[in-house]
Design a protein around this motif. Structure first.
Motif, PDB file in Angstrom:
ATOM      1  N   ASP A 173      -5.984  -1.962  12.112  1.00 49.46           N
ATOM      2  CA  ASP A 173      -6.885  -1.912  10.813  1.00 49.46           C
ATOM      3  C   ASP A 173      -7.784  -3.150  11.145  1.00 49.46           C
ATOM      4  OD1 ASP A 173      -7.263  -2.836   8.091  1.00 49.46           O
ATOM      5  OD2 ASP A 173      -6.583  -0.911   7.484  1.00 49.46           O
ATOM      6  N   GLU A 178       4.278  -0.392  13.389  1.00 51.80           N
ATOM      7  CA  GLU A 178       2.971   0.188  13.379  1.00 51.80           C
ATOM      8  C   GLU A 178       2.109   0.184  12.163  1.00 51.80           C
ATOM      9  OE1 GLU A 178       5.436   1.625  15.328  1.00 51.80           O
ATOM     10  OE2 GLU A 178       4.668   0.972  17.118  1.00 51.80           O
ATOM     11  N   GLU A 179       3.224   0.364  11.083  1.00 50.56           N
ATOM     12  CA  GLU A 179       2.683   0.125   9.735  1.00 50.56           C
ATOM     13  C   GLU A 179       2.484  -1.303   9.048  1.00 50.56           C
ATOM     14  OE1 GLU A 179       4.309   3.429   6.990  1.00 50.56           O
ATOM     15  OE2 GLU A 179       5.975   3.003   8.477  1.00 50.56           O
ATOM     16  N   VAL A 220       9.582   1.758   7.202  1.00 51.38           N
ATOM     17  CA  VAL A 220       8.279   1.165   7.676  1.00 51.38           C
ATOM     18  C   VAL A 220       8.437   0.902   9.004  1.00 51.38           C
ATOM     19  CG1 VAL A 220       6.845  -0.576   7.274  1.00 51.38           C
ATOM     20  CG2 VAL A 220       7.891   0.454   5.105  1.00 51.38           C
ATOM     21  N   THR A 221       7.738   1.223   9.753  1.00 47.83           N
ATOM     22  CA  THR A 221       7.683   1.106  11.294  1.00 47.83           C
ATOM     23  C   THR A 221       6.956  -0.348  11.723  1.00 47.83           C
ATOM     24  OG1 THR A 221       5.761   2.391  11.848  1.00 47.83           O
ATOM     25  CG2 THR A 221       8.002   3.654  11.692  1.00 47.83           C
ATOM     26  N   VAL A 237      -1.565  -6.995   5.765  1.00 47.34           N
ATOM     27  CA  VAL A 237      -1.352  -5.700   6.456  1.00 47.34           C
ATOM     28  C   VAL A 237      -2.691  -4.960   6.421  1.00 47.34           C
ATOM     29  CG1 VAL A 237       0.230  -3.810   6.192  1.00 47.34           C
ATOM     30  CG2 VAL A 237       1.092  -6.096   5.712  1.00 47.34           C
ATOM     31  N   ASP A 238      -3.225  -4.749   5.290  1.00 48.30           N
ATOM     32  CA  ASP A 238      -4.444  -4.166   5.048  1.00 48.30           C
ATOM     33  C   ASP A 238      -5.394  -4.859   4.024  1.00 48.30           C
ATOM     34  OD1 ASP A 238      -3.788  -3.040   2.481  1.00 48.30           O
ATOM     35  OD2 ASP A 238      -2.736  -1.435   3.468  1.00 48.30           O
ATOM     36  N   SER A 256       0.927  -1.226  -0.100  1.00 48.21           N
ATOM     37  CA  SER A 256       0.069   0.035  -0.029  1.00 48.21           C
ATOM     38  C   SER A 256       0.876   1.339   0.066  1.00 48.21           C
ATOM     39  CB  SER A 256      -0.893  -0.099   1.178  1.00 48.21           C
ATOM     40  OG  SER A 256      -0.047  -0.238   2.354  1.00 48.21           O
ATOM     41  N   VAL A 257       1.953   1.374   1.020  1.00 44.30           N
ATOM     42  CA  VAL A 257       2.843   2.260   0.889  1.00 44.30           C
ATOM     43  C   VAL A 257       3.802   1.873  -0.461  1.00 44.30           C
ATOM     44  CG1 VAL A 257       4.591   3.548   1.878  1.00 44.30           C
ATOM     45  CG2 VAL A 257       2.824   2.750   3.031  1.00 44.30           C
ATOM     46  N   LYS A 310      -0.755  -3.006  12.699  1.00 42.26           N
ATOM     47  CA  LYS A 310      -1.371  -1.640  12.789  1.00 42.26           C
ATOM     48  C   LYS A 310      -2.937  -2.042  13.249  1.00 42.26           C
ATOM     49  CE  LYS A 310      -1.960  -1.214   7.694  1.00 42.26           C
ATOM     50  NZ  LYS A 310      -1.680  -0.157   6.796  1.00 42.26           N
ATOM     51  N   ASN A 322      -6.096  -6.098   9.591  1.00 43.02           N
ATOM     52  CA  ASN A 322      -4.664  -6.556   9.775  1.00 43.02           C
ATOM     53  C   ASN A 322      -4.779  -7.638  10.699  1.00 43.02           C
ATOM     54  OD1 ASN A 322      -2.247  -6.105  11.603  1.00 43.02           O
ATOM     55  ND2 ASN A 322      -1.758  -5.288   9.916  1.00 43.02           N
TER      56      ASN A 322
END
Length: 438
Positions: A76, A70-71, A67-68, A156-157, A16-17, A74, A79
């Motif tokens: 979500d 929390e990313e 990328v932390t 992740v999402d 996504s990022v 997370k 997630n």
């Protein structure tokens, strides 16, 4: 990749990022490629899990994109990546030359280098965070396929996953013009707990494309030609790894190849599945390469083969930083006449401790979710989670009883810490899975 059955299949990628699929995952910490630094990192991770304080290594550098934690882990709704999986990202055991997985990877490289000089491009540092499109759609995984479920894959999402097979890079590499390549990497699956299953493992994907001008007679059966070439190549690989063994090809099904095969060898007095493979579906080729091309692909699980070749009894050992395990690879004798020169020797066998847990399940209960909870508490101290009893009463309520085996590969566990783990497991199972303990 055919690895979804052969040793745990492979698929494709993009997050996504936006992260380049070729991005190298590097932890901002001491290098994992030495035993001492690995131990230091694990110590830090243990401290972090206990204190819940942030540490420097909770930051990843993925191809220059920071990328932390929390990313990845997370808040979500879609997630389902736990801390225990985050800590594995970027460790890349297959890139350690003195690790059994690295030794096996390099042995396979040796086969392709010796028989197909400079033909196959090798990738072993591609980003494990990929898009659902790359992981599923680009390799024709049906919309209702079990691998897409949140029960089986780490999301992740809703549009981004941790790749569950190395095939996740197939379409992108084809579009970039690569026609012969090998992709090796860490892959992630929510799975059961026993000596052969682990939520992170490693795969190798191979692809060979034939362009229309590679054939003198385009009217010939190109699919049969590709299948014959595939079997010749992979039969040679099996002999390179296992010696002059008896082989057989078994017809099977994969969404991305047709026809599809599994290669089995007769080894140590039983038939062993080595890999999955097949002639690539034309739809994948039409989307990504020159019209009229034909291709074959294979996928294999490194842990599955390494456990057999090195006599490694428990998949958790691949992650061990115990000197008694890691030092054995240093005296590795290179391949000779198609056979490995080293078998790993057990350095200890500590007794297991068994704890049973019974509860009434609900409609949303799955065994994979249970295993995630247990792993989240006990980590690699849990050896097996096994259903030993289930029944449904007259009211239609179903009860499951699971036996959890705790055993460290490196030391004796105390009654106190096992009891503490079990109480935490019971609390988390009840609160997270909404079951009723008995």
């Amino acid at each position: 990749s055919m690895a979804y059955t052969a040793a745990n299949i492979s698929l494709l990628s993009k997050p996504s990022v936006y992260l380049s699929a070729r991005a190298l995952v590097i932890f901002q910490r001491e290098s994992y490629f030495s035993t001492s630094s690995a131990s230091a990192f694990q110590d830090k991770a243990q401290i972090h899990r206990k204190s819940k304080l942030p540490i420097a290594s909770s930051l990843l550098d993925l191809g220059g994109v920071k990328v932390t934690r929390e990313e990845i882990v997370k808040d979500d709704p879609s997630n389902n990546v736990p801390d225990s999986i985050f800590w594995k990202l970027g460790l890349q055991l297959h890139r350690r030359d003195q690790h059994p997985l690295g030794i096996l990877k390099n042995a396979i490289y040796d086969y392709f280098d010796s028989n197909y000089h400079n033909k196959y491009k090798k990738f072993d540092d591609l980003c494990p965070i990929v898009s659902t499109k790359a992981n599923f759609d680009d390799v024709l995984v049906p919309a209702d396929h079990v691998s897409r479920s949140y029960n089986d894959t780490y999301y992740v999402d809703s549009q981004t996953v941790l790749r569950c097979h190395t095939s996740a890079h197939q379409a992108e590499l084809l579009r970039e013009g690569y026609t012969n390549f090998l992709v090796t990497g860490d892959v992630y699956r929510r799975d059961s707990i026993d000596s052969t299953h682990y939520p992170v493992f490693h795969q190798m994907e191979g692809v060979c494309v034939f362009a229309p001008n590679d054939f003198e007679d385009l009217s010939s059966d190109l699919t049969a030609y590709a299948a014959e070439d595939l079997k010749k190549c992979l039969g040679g690989l099996a002999r390179h790894l296992f010696g002059n063994v008896e082989m057989r090809w078994v017809d099977t099904y994969f969404p991305f190849t047709n026809p599809s095969f599994e290669l089995e060898i007769y080894f140590q007095e039983k038939w062993l599945e080595v890999l999955g493979c097949g002639v690539m579906e034309q739809e994948i080729l039409k989307r990504n390469v020159e019209i009229g091309s034909i291709a074959w692909a294979f996928g294999l699980g490194l842990e599955r083969l390494a456990m057999v070749l090195f006599d490694i009894p428990d998949i958790r050992l691949f992650w061990s930083t115990d000197e008694r395990f890691t030092s054995q690879a240093r005296i590795y004798i290179p391949f000779s006449k198609g056979k490995l020169g080293l078998k790993f020797k057990p350095f200890s066998k500590f007794p297991p401790c068994y704890k049973d847990m019974s509860f009434w399940i609900n409609d949303s209960f799955t065994e994979n979710n249970l295993c995630e909870v247990v792993r989240g508490i006990a980590g690699d101290l849990v050896e097996e989670v096994k259903l030993i009893d289930n029944f449904t009463n007259k009211k239609g309520m179903t009860s499951h009883c699971y036996r959890i085996a705790y055993r460290s590969m490196e030391r004796s566990l105390t009654d106190e810490e096992i009891n503490d783990l079990q109480w935490k497991v019971r609390e988390q199972v009840e609160s997270k899975l909404k079951v009723v303990l008995r």
